[in-house]
Each structure stands twice: as structure tokens, then as C-alpha cells.
Design an enzyme around this catalytic site. Structure first.
Site, PDB file in Angstrom:
ATOM      1  N   GLN A  20      41.949  34.504  40.730  1.00  0.00           N
ATOM      2  CA  GLN A  20      40.905  34.193  39.654  1.00  0.00           C
ATOM      3  C   GLN A  20      41.668  34.053  38.299  1.00  0.00           C
ATOM      4  O   GLN A  20      41.554  33.243  37.793  1.00  0.00           O
ATOM      5  CB  GLN A  20      40.014  35.283  39.616  1.00  0.00           C
ATOM      6  CG  GLN A  20      38.921  35.115  38.853  1.00  0.00           C
ATOM      7  CD  GLN A  20      37.949  36.164  38.339  1.00  0.00           C
ATOM      8  OE1 GLN A  20      38.600  37.311  38.739  1.00  0.00           O
ATOM      9  NE2 GLN A  20      36.963  36.115  37.819  1.00  0.00           N
TER      10      GLN A  20
ATOM     11  N   ASP B 116      52.835  32.194  44.587  1.00  0.00           N
ATOM     12  CA  ASP B 116      51.753  32.812  45.188  1.00  0.00           C
ATOM     13  C   ASP B 116      51.913  32.675  46.606  1.00  0.00           C
ATOM     14  O   ASP B 116      53.022  32.081  47.216  1.00  0.00           O
ATOM     15  CB  ASP B 116      50.487  32.176  44.841  1.00  0.00           C
ATOM     16  CG  ASP B 116      49.032  33.093  45.013  1.00  0.00           C
ATOM     17  OD1 ASP B 116      49.057  33.415  46.224  1.00  0.00           O
ATOM     18  OD2 ASP B 116      48.352  33.137  44.270  1.00  0.00           O
ATOM     19  N   ILE B 117      51.311  33.411  47.511  1.00  0.00           N
ATOM     20  CA  ILE B 117      51.361  33.567  49.054  1.00  0.00           C
ATOM     21  C   ILE B 117      50.871  32.296  49.707  1.00  0.00           C
ATOM     22  O   ILE B 117      51.196  31.840  50.688  1.00  0.00           O
ATOM     23  CB  ILE B 117      51.009  34.855  49.658  1.00  0.00           C
ATOM     24  CG1 ILE B 117      51.655  35.055  51.122  1.00  0.00           C
ATOM     25  CG2 ILE B 117      49.424  34.935  49.612  1.00  0.00           C
ATOM     26  CD1 ILE B 117      51.335  36.464  51.449  1.00  0.00           C
TER      27      ILE B 117
ATOM     28  N   TYR C  71      42.578  50.864  45.392  1.00  0.00           N
ATOM     29  CA  TYR C  71      43.026  49.688  44.185  1.00  0.00           C
ATOM     30  C   TYR C  71      43.195  50.543  42.958  1.00  0.00           C
ATOM     31  O   TYR C  71      44.138  50.299  42.180  1.00  0.00           O
ATOM     32  CB  TYR C  71      41.849  48.548  44.212  1.00  0.00           C
ATOM     33  CG  TYR C  71      41.926  47.826  43.185  1.00  0.00           C
ATOM     34  CD1 TYR C  71      43.084  46.630  42.896  1.00  0.00           C
ATOM     35  CD2 TYR C  71      40.608  47.936  41.987  1.00  0.00           C
ATOM     36  CE1 TYR C  71      42.939  45.773  41.842  1.00  0.00           C
ATOM     37  CE2 TYR C  71      40.958  47.129  40.786  1.00  0.00           C
ATOM     38  CZ  TYR C  71      41.824  46.018  40.568  1.00  0.00           C
ATOM     39  OH  TYR C  71      41.899  45.127  39.825  1.00  0.00           O
TER      40      TYR C  71
ATOM     41  N   LYS D  31      46.584  51.054  40.713  1.00  0.00           N
ATOM     42  CA  LYS D  31      46.678  50.471  39.321  1.00  0.00           C
ATOM     43  C   LYS D  31      46.858  51.849  38.536  1.00  0.00           C
ATOM     44  O   LYS D  31      47.612  51.440  37.469  1.00  0.00           O
ATOM     45  CB  LYS D  31      45.367  49.848  39.051  1.00  0.00           C
ATOM     46  CG  LYS D  31      45.235  48.455  39.343  1.00  0.00           C
ATOM     47  CD  LYS D  31      46.249  47.377  39.085  1.00  0.00           C
ATOM     48  CE  LYS D  31      46.126  46.071  39.696  1.00  0.00           C
ATOM     49  NZ  LYS D  31      46.963  45.121  39.216  1.00  0.00           N
TER      50      LYS D  31
ATOM     51  N   ILE E   4      36.111  40.268  35.143  1.00  0.00           N
ATOM     52  CA  ILE E   4      36.282  39.015  34.419  1.00  0.00           C
ATOM     53  C   ILE E   4      35.539  37.782  34.949  1.00  0.00           C
ATOM     54  O   ILE E   4      35.443  37.708  36.340  1.00  0.00           O
ATOM     55  CB  ILE E   4      37.823  38.573  34.662  1.00  0.00           C
ATOM     56  CG1 ILE E   4      38.766  39.832  34.088  1.00  0.00           C
ATOM     57  CG2 ILE E   4      38.315  37.241  33.795  1.00  0.00           C
ATOM     58  CD1 ILE E   4      38.577  40.290  32.620  1.00  0.00           C
TER      59      ILE E   4
END
Ligand code: SER
Length: 313
Positions: free
Chosen positions: A14, A36-37, A141, A145, A171
């Protein structure tokens, strides 16, 4: 200073999609390697496949492209992370450790690590949350972080790695869709309002969360990364704020433009995650250290979102 060579992980995510484009505008397309994957039809070269758990591949890319800065965006978000905690921990944390180690070894110029409001938990003051508070995150998550923030701080203190970090709120942008976060509703609601005139929200109507328009998130990131080293006093995540609203308030704002729009509520497991986060953020350190100031509030964001989405949907 010579031209940086930047590697972006999670460049198709994103934020990654928009940030990669913004960095290419600043530094030139060839100076910013997207990784990226998966590859998307919209992916712009230069691009290389990278599974963030493949340390050897990461090292090769850094060496082959003489990378001097990494923006490490690859991660699994709060809601998706709960389906596979161990995998989420590995991806979110081991990728960061490999990057910090490479940054130290190769004496890279800078590293960017996105942190999040998900580092906060039920023991954190909920309103105008200060920079330094108890962190007891409820999601894997958030755990990854908040531990990542500690590692960033450690690599700066111990080895002098110039790593910088922001605690992003939810966001919202028209350019890309989030994948598996708890704040995703605030993007989906605009798409559904335009396509179907209605939206079923997975959070309850009075769940207030800190949010930010994509333009402001990109501005914060590039401003932080361009700020002089001496002005950066925080090497874990800077608190960052723009606006806070509830599902019912964003729905009211959309109704000003689409009067027939209606919203219903069907809270699921994400409600509990949202309830463990805070409502509003004190970002005075970011304002003081590198002059942070957001441009968008709920009404200007809604105007801009609907304008762009009308053209793209
Ligand atoms: N937007 C993220 C999420 O909802 C928070 O960092 O998971």
C-alpha cells in the site's frame, strides 16, 4: 553527497507503491530499486524479486546494485498477522535484522523502518498518546514492530547505523489498497461509497483511531529521511499524527458528497485489535525535531479521495 542508491522492500504494498514513485521523483528512477515477493502489472522497473526471508538474495541485490539506503516496507499487517503469528514474526522481524546487519557491515547511509500505532496496547494512555509510554501490544504485528523499534535504537546506539522510523497511523490513499490491516475500513469505505452507495464496516461506529492521508505519510517519510542527522533525537519510532475519526464520522463526511450513502456495522475480530490501540497521538517530537506538520484533515482528504477515485474506478 553522491547520489544515493535506494532499495525499497515491499514496494508493491500500500505505502510501497506510492513511496517508490515519490523517491524516484526525488532521486531519479534508476536510483530506486523496487523489490517485492510478487510483481504487479503496474510495477515500474527497475524491479527485482525479493523474498525478505532470503538473506542471500538480499545481500546479492545490495552488493550488485551498490545500495546505500534501504526503505524496509515489507511486512504482514495487524489483522492478517493473527492468522499465522510465527510466520508474521519471522517476516516482520527477521527481515529487519538482516537489513540492519547489512547496513552496519556495508556502512550504508540510511535505513527507514516503518513502525505503527499497533505498538500501543491496553496499558497505553489512549488520548493524545505521548512518545514514551508503556507498550504492551496485543497483536503479533504490534509485537514485531515494537521489538523492531528496539533493534533500530540498538543498531544506532551500538554501531551508529543511521536508522530512522515513524509510527504510522492508519494510512488512507486512492493509489493503492491496504492488505490485512485493522484500519483498512477507512480506504474500503470510499471505494464502496462510489461503487455501491453503501458499506458494511467491520469496526463499531464509535471506534476512534488515528489516521493519515497518503500524501502526508509520504511527506513525513521523505522529510524525516532528508532531515540533518543532528536533528534526529529518536531512533525508535517517532509518534506521527494528522487526524482521528470514527467510522460514523467518516461516513458523515462522505455523505456530504454522496447524500444517499449509507453505512452499517458488523464488528469482527478486528474490533478488539482497534480497541487496544489509542485514539489520538501527541507528535510534538516530530514537529520539534524535523518540522513535521500534516496538510490534510478529514474533510480535505475526503474531497481529494473522492475526486481521484471517481477518475480511477
Ligand atoms: N494500518 C495498520 C494496520 O491496521 C496499522 O499500522 O494493521
Amino acid at each position: 553527497m553522491s547520489q544515493p542508491k535506494i532499495l525499497v522492500t515491499g514496494a508493491n504494498g500500500q505505502i510501497g507503491r506510492v513511496l517508490t514513485e515519490a523517491l524516484r521523483k526525488i532521486y531519479g528512477t534508476e536510483s530506486v530499486l523496487a523489490t517485492d515477493i510478487t510483481k504487479l502489472p503496474v510495477t515500474v522497473e527497475p524491479f527485482e524479486f525479493l523474498d525478505i526471508l532470503n538473506n542471500q538474495r538480499l545481500r546479492e541485490l545490495v552488493e550488485d546494485h551498490k545500495i546505500t539506503q534501504i526503505y524496509h516496507l515489507a511486512a504482514i499487517l495487524s489483522a492478517n498477522g493473527e492468522w499465522n503469528p510465527i510466520k508474521t514474526w519471522n517476516i516482520n522481524l527477521n527481515g529487519l535484522l538482516a537489513i540492519l546487519e547489512l547496513a552496519r557491515e556495508k556502512e550504508m547511509d540510511k535505513v527507514f523502518f516503518p513502525s505503527t500505532i499497533a505498538v500501543f496496547g491496553n496499558t497505553t494512555p489512549r488520548v493524545n498518546t505521548p512518545q514514551d509510554v508503556p507498550l504492551l501490544p496485543t497483536t503479533v504485528y504490534g509485537m514485531s514492530k515494537s521489538t523492531g523499534e528496539l533493534w533500530c535504537n540498538y543498531y544506532h546506539q551500538r554501531y551508529g547505523v543511521d536508522v530512522r522510523s515513524l509510527r504510522y497511523p492508519g494510512i488512507i490513499g486512492w493509489q493503492s489498497l491496504p492488505a490485512g490491516g485493522t484500519t483498512d475500513y477507512a480506504v474500503e469505505i470510499y471505494h464502496e461509497a462510489l461503487k455501491n452507495g453503501q458499506y458494511e464496516c467491520f469496526l463499531s461506529e464509535n471506534t476512534r483511531l488515528p489516521m493519515m492521508y497518503m500524501d502526508d505519510a509520504i511527506k513525513a517519510t521523505t522529510d524525516l529521511m532528508q532531515a540533518p542527522k543532528e536533528s534526529i533525537s529518536i531512533r525508535y519510532g517517532y509518534n506521527l499524527a494528522a487526524m482521528s475519526f470514527t467510522p460514523s464520522e467518516i461516513a458523515e463526511e462522505i455523505k456530504k458528497h454522496i447524500p444517499e450513502f449509507s453505512i452499517t456495522y458488523k464488528p469482527d475480530f478486528r474490533q478488539q485489535i482497534a480497541a487496544s490501540w489509542t485514539e489520538s497521538i501527541d507528535d510534538s517530537m516530530a514537529r520539534k525535531d524535523w518540522n513535521w506538520k500534516p496538510d490534510f484533515n478529514l474533510s480535505s482528504m475526503t474531497l481529494d479521495m473522492l475526486h481521484h477515485l471517481k477518475n480511477t474506478l
